[in-house]
Design a protein around this motif. Structure first.
Motif, PDB file in Angstrom:
ATOM      1  N   ALA A   1      -7.023   3.945  18.339  1.00 24.82           N
ATOM      2  CA  ALA A   1      -8.013   2.864  18.385  1.00 24.82           C
ATOM      3  C   ALA A   1      -8.430   2.587  19.826  1.00 24.82           C
ATOM      4  N   MET A   2      -7.474   2.545  20.728  1.00 27.52           N
ATOM      5  CA  MET A   2      -7.791   2.290  22.129  1.00 27.52           C
ATOM      6  C   MET A   2      -8.599   3.444  22.724  1.00 27.52           C
ATOM      7  N   PHE A   3      -8.299   4.652  22.319  1.00 26.21           N
ATOM      8  CA  PHE A   3      -9.083   5.808  22.747  1.00 26.21           C
ATOM      9  C   PHE A   3     -10.538   5.637  22.307  1.00 26.21           C
ATOM     10  N   ASP A   4     -10.733   5.214  21.070  1.00 22.72           N
ATOM     11  CA  ASP A   4     -12.085   5.013  20.548  1.00 22.72           C
ATOM     12  C   ASP A   4     -12.816   3.940  21.344  1.00 22.72           C
ATOM     13  N   LEU A   5     -12.151   2.837  21.626  1.00 23.60           N
ATOM     14  CA  LEU A   5     -12.776   1.784  22.435  1.00 23.60           C
ATOM     15  C   LEU A   5     -13.087   2.292  23.838  1.00 23.60           C
ATOM     16  N   ALA A   6     -12.211   3.121  24.373  1.00 22.42           N
ATOM     17  CA  ALA A   6     -12.444   3.687  25.708  1.00 22.42           C
ATOM     18  C   ALA A   6     -13.656   4.611  25.708  1.00 22.42           C
ATOM     19  N   MET A   7     -13.838   5.360  24.638  1.00 22.94           N
ATOM     20  CA  MET A   7     -15.004   6.236  24.539  1.00 22.94           C
ATOM     21  C   MET A   7     -16.305   5.428  24.528  1.00 22.94           C
ATOM     22  N   ASN A   8     -16.208   4.172  24.117  1.00 25.10           N
ATOM     23  CA  ASN A   8     -17.378   3.298  24.043  1.00 25.10           C
ATOM     24  C   ASN A   8     -17.412   2.279  25.174  1.00 25.10           C
ATOM     25  N   TYR A   9     -16.543   2.436  26.146  1.00 25.09           N
ATOM     26  CA  TYR A   9     -16.464   1.470  27.240  1.00 25.09           C
ATOM     27  C   TYR A   9     -17.800   1.389  27.984  1.00 25.09           C
TER      28      TYR A   9
ATOM     29  N   THR B   1     -10.503  -4.768  28.095  1.00 27.95           N
ATOM     30  CA  THR B   1     -10.552  -5.790  29.136  1.00 27.95           C
ATOM     31  C   THR B   1     -10.583  -5.192  30.533  1.00 27.95           C
ATOM     32  N   ARG B   2     -10.273  -3.912  30.637  1.00 32.60           N
ATOM     33  CA  ARG B   2     -10.282  -3.214  31.929  1.00 32.60           C
ATOM     34  C   ARG B   2     -10.868  -1.824  31.720  1.00 32.60           C
ATOM     35  N   PRO B   3     -11.284  -1.164  32.791  1.00 30.51           N
ATOM     36  CA  PRO B   3     -11.776   0.210  32.656  1.00 30.51           C
ATOM     37  C   PRO B   3     -10.691   1.136  32.100  1.00 30.51           C
ATOM     38  N   PRO B   4     -11.088   2.191  31.397  1.00 33.81           N
ATOM     39  CA  PRO B   4     -10.122   3.132  30.827  1.00 33.81           C
ATOM     40  C   PRO B   4      -9.137   3.711  31.849  1.00 33.81           C
ATOM     41  N   ALA B   5      -9.559   3.854  33.086  1.00 36.15           N
ATOM     42  CA  ALA B   5      -8.667   4.398  34.121  1.00 36.15           C
ATOM     43  C   ALA B   5      -7.530   3.443  34.450  1.00 36.15           C
ATOM     44  N   GLU B   6      -7.681   2.171  34.100  1.00 38.34           N
ATOM     45  CA  GLU B   6      -6.677   1.160  34.441  1.00 38.34           C
ATOM     46  C   GLU B   6      -5.762   0.785  33.282  1.00 38.34           C
ATOM     47  N   ILE B   7      -5.902   1.470  32.154  1.00 38.32           N
ATOM     48  CA  ILE B   7      -5.048   1.206  30.992  1.00 38.32           C
ATOM     49  C   ILE B   7      -4.266   2.472  30.685  1.00 38.32           C
ATOM     50  N   SER B   8      -2.958   2.358  30.735  1.00 39.28           N
ATOM     51  CA  SER B   8      -2.115   3.537  30.497  1.00 39.28           C
ATOM     52  C   SER B   8      -1.662   3.606  29.041  1.00 39.28           C
ATOM     53  N   VAL B   9      -1.257   4.787  28.651  1.00 43.26           N
ATOM     54  CA  VAL B   9      -0.671   4.979  27.328  1.00 43.26           C
ATOM     55  C   VAL B   9       0.551   4.073  27.191  1.00 43.26           C
ATOM     56  N   GLY B  10       1.321   3.941  28.265  1.00 44.52           N
ATOM     57  CA  GLY B  10       2.488   3.067  28.236  1.00 44.52           C
ATOM     58  C   GLY B  10       2.115   1.621  27.956  1.00 44.52           C
ATOM     59  N   ASP B  11       1.031   1.141  28.562  1.00 44.78           N
ATOM     60  CA  ASP B  11       0.571  -0.224  28.299  1.00 44.78           C
ATOM     61  C   ASP B  11       0.325  -0.420  26.801  1.00 44.78           C
ATOM     62  N   ILE B  12      -0.319   0.544  26.205  1.00 45.27           N
ATOM     63  CA  ILE B  12      -0.695   0.456  24.795  1.00 45.27           C
ATOM     64  C   ILE B  12       0.538   0.496  23.894  1.00 45.27           C
ATOM     65  N   ILE B  13       1.408   1.466  24.140  1.00 52.30           N
ATOM     66  CA  ILE B  13       2.597   1.614  23.301  1.00 52.30           C
ATOM     67  C   ILE B  13       3.476   0.369  23.393  1.00 52.30           C
ATOM     68  N   ARG B  14       3.670  -0.145  24.605  1.00 54.92           N
ATOM     69  CA  ARG B  14       4.497  -1.351  24.762  1.00 54.92           C
ATOM     70  C   ARG B  14       3.855  -2.572  24.104  1.00 54.92           C
ATOM     71  N   ALA B  15       2.526  -2.588  24.005  1.00 53.49           N
ATOM     72  CA  ALA B  15       1.834  -3.716  23.376  1.00 53.49           C
ATOM     73  C   ALA B  15       2.017  -3.734  21.861  1.00 53.49           C
TER      74      ALA B  15
ATOM     75  N   SER C   1      -3.646   7.755  31.614  1.00 49.32           N
ATOM     76  CA  SER C   1      -4.575   6.663  31.340  1.00 49.32           C
ATOM     77  C   SER C   1      -5.498   7.041  30.181  1.00 49.32           C
ATOM     78  N   LEU C   2      -6.190   6.042  29.681  1.00 50.52           N
ATOM     79  CA  LEU C   2      -7.203   6.325  28.658  1.00 50.52           C
ATOM     80  C   LEU C   2      -8.281   7.250  29.207  1.00 50.52           C
TER      81      LEU C   2
ATOM     82  N   ASP D   1      -7.789   9.651  31.335  1.00 50.70           N
ATOM     83  CA  ASP D   1      -7.203  10.987  31.256  1.00 50.70           C
ATOM     84  C   ASP D   1      -7.347  11.551  29.839  1.00 50.70           C
ATOM     85  N   MET D   2      -7.087  10.698  28.843  1.00 54.21           N
ATOM     86  CA  MET D   2      -7.211  11.143  27.455  1.00 54.21           C
ATOM     87  C   MET D   2      -8.647  11.554  27.139  1.00 54.21           C
ATOM     88  N   ILE D   3      -9.605  10.775  27.620  1.00 53.12           N
ATOM     89  CA  ILE D   3     -11.017  11.102  27.383  1.00 53.12           C
ATOM     90  C   ILE D   3     -11.359  12.434  28.033  1.00 53.12           C
ATOM     91  N   ARG D   4     -10.930  12.628  29.267  1.00 50.22           N
ATOM     92  CA  ARG D   4     -11.214  13.878  29.976  1.00 50.22           C
ATOM     93  C   ARG D   4     -10.588  15.069  29.234  1.00 50.22           C
TER      94      ARG D   4
END
Length: 147
Positions: free
Chosen positions: A12-20, A67-81, A127-128, A130-133
């Motif tokens: 879901a976060m990847f999808d939101l990042a693709m639409n950032y 809430t932040r650019p995809p480069a500033e959100i890590s996979v770890g942030d998401i998993i811990r959330a 980061s998100l 990185d995933m997009i790239r």
């Protein structure tokens, strides 16, 4: 092994990042594109909102945005959330409640600590963006703006 909650939250976060940077995205559209159950996604988003990774916007053109650019959100942030506990063994989460008589002098405890730290470091290093790239490298025909 990561839970379904983590896997779905990351998608879901990847999808939101693709639409950032474009308009807010409805959970219904995220669920359809990522083939996720919408009701379960609604539950997952609660943790992402509490962690201040996404925010919801109301109205006819409402939806969710990062809430932040995809480069500033890590996979770890998401998993811990979205996860309640990421420790690899019970004795690391709560040594007193683990019931192990060797918890204070366990020969393998340091292994589990190092394993947990390595996993966290690896997740924090991705980061998100990185995933997009990586995704675009696998699917070069994908544009950066998805609707």
């Amino acid at each position: 092994m990561l839970s379904t909650r983590s896997r779905y939250g990351l998608r879901a976060m990847f999808d939101l990042a693709m639409n950032y940077g474009s308009r807010p995205v409805s959970l219904k559209s995220v669920a359809e594109r990522q083939k996720l159950p919408e009701q379960y996604l609604e539950q997952i988003v609660i943790g992402l909102r509490k962690a201040n990774l996404v925010k919801g916007l109301r109205g006819a053109q409402g939806g969710y945005v990062l809430t932040r650019p995809p480069a500033e959100i890590s996979v770890g942030d998401i998993i811990r959330a979205v996860e309640t506990d990421l420790t690899p063994t019970d004795c690391l989460a709560d040594p007193g409640a683990a019931g192990c008589e060797q918890v204070n002098f366990c020969p393998s405890r340091s292994v589990w600590i190092k394993r947990g730290n390595s996993i966290n470091d690896a997740m924090d290093a991705i980061s998100l963006e990185d995933m997009i790239r990586d995704y675009k490298g696998m699917c070069p025909s994908i544009s950066s703006a998805r609707n």
